[in-house]
Write a protein that holds these residues in place. Structure first.
Motif: not given
Length: 251
Positions: A194-195, A174-176, A152-155
Motif C-alpha cells: 500500500l505504501s 497507490r493513494y494519489e 495509505p487509506e485515510r487521507a
C-alpha cells in the motif's frame, strides 16, 4: 522564507529558516530571500524542460526517438540513465524505465535526483536550515524537522511522524495516482504494497529506493531495508506494518 511553485507536475515548497546572528545568508536577519533561491527553482524548471518524456523537444524524447545517440547525451542525462540501470540490475528488472510498448520514462529517477541537487544548490547559496518538499518527498538540512507519513487509506490520518535532521524522506504509494508503478518484470501494476517510505542520506537514493522497492512488491521491503543507509516504514496489501529498528521516529 517560504516559497511554493508547481514544477514537473507537482507542487514544490521551500522553507528556509535562518538565525538572526547568521550573516552569511541573504536578507534581513540572515534569512534567505525568495529571490536568492531563484537559481534552485531555475534548475528544477530546466530539468522539467530537458528530461520530461511528455515534451516532444526534451532531451529524453529526442533520445527515445533516436535523434540522439547514447554517447551524445548531456552529462546530466548520462548520470540519470546510469542510476536507472543500477537500480534495474539491483531489482532484477522490477525497476525499469524502458518498459515494453512504452517510451523512455526516467521520471522515477529524475524527481529525487533533481530535487536533491536543488537542495544542495540552496545550501551552497547559504541556506543552513531548509526543508524542500517535492510532492510529499522531502530533502532537509539543519533539523530536526518533523515529517509526517500519510496513512495509505485515510487521507486525514498519519501512520507515523519522522524526525529528520540532514537527509531525505520519500514515499511510494497507490493513494494519489492509483496503480501507476509497474513491475518491470511483468509490465503489470505493482500491488503487493500500500505504501513504502524510505529515509536515506539523499533524496536521490530515498526516492529511487522507494519506487524500486514498491515495484518489487512485498519482497521489496526486505530489499530496501538491506540498502546501506536506508531506514524503512512500509504497509503491505494486507495492512501489515513493517519498520526498521533505526527508523527516526519523532518523540
Amino acid at each position: 522564507m517560504r516559497r511554493v511553485e508547481h514544477i514537473m507536475g507537482f507542487p514544490i515548497s521551500l522553507l528556509v529558516e535562518g538565525n538572526e546572528n547568521d550573516s552569511e545568508n541573504d536578507g534581513e536577519n540572515g534569512v534567505m530571500t525568495a529571490e536568492a533561491a531563484e537559481p534552485a527553482f531555475d534548475w528544477l524548471r530546466e530539468v522539467d524542460a530537458r528530461f520530461s518524456p511528455f515534451r516532444a523537444d526534451s532531451e529524453v524524447s529526442r533520445l527515445d526517438r533516436g535523434e540522439l545517440a547514447r554517447d551524445e547525451v548531456s552529462r546530466d542525462l548520462a548520470e540519470v540513465l546510469a542510476l536507472c540501470e543500477e537500480y534495474r540490475v539491483a531489482t532484477g528488472g522490477a525497476f525499469d524505465v524502458r518498459l515494453p510498448g512504452r517510451g523512455l520514462d526516467p521520471c522515477a529517477m529524475v524527481k529525487g535526483w533533481a530535487v536533491q541537487r536543488a537542495a544542495e544548490l540552496l545550501t551552497d547559496l547559504g541556506a543552513k536550515r531548509l526543508c524542500l518538499n517535492a510532492g510529499g518527498d522531502v530533502a532537509a538540512t539543519g533539523g530536526p524537522w518533523r515529517v509526517g507519513v500519510r496513512h495509505p487509506e485515510r487521507a486525514d490520518r498519519l501512520c507515523t511522524v519522522l524526525s529528520l535532521t540532514d537527509g531525505a524522506v520519500a514515499t511510494s504509494a497507490r493513494y494519489e495516482r492509483g496503480d501507476h508503478i509497474l513491475d518491470g518484470r511483468t509490465g503489470r501494476p505493482a500491488t503487493g504494497l500500500l505504501s513504502l517510505t524510505v529515509v536515506a542520506p539523499s533524496l536521490t537514493e530515498a526516492d529511487a529506493t522507494a519506487t524500486a522497492a514498491f515495484a518489487m512488491g512485498a519482497e521489496g521491503i526486505e530489499w530496501a531495508a538491506s540498502r546501506e543507509g536506508c531506514e524503512i516504514f512500509a504497509v503491505d496489501a494486507r495492512q501489515r506494518v513493517f519498520r526498521t529498528p533505526g527508523l527516526p521516529v519523532a518523540a
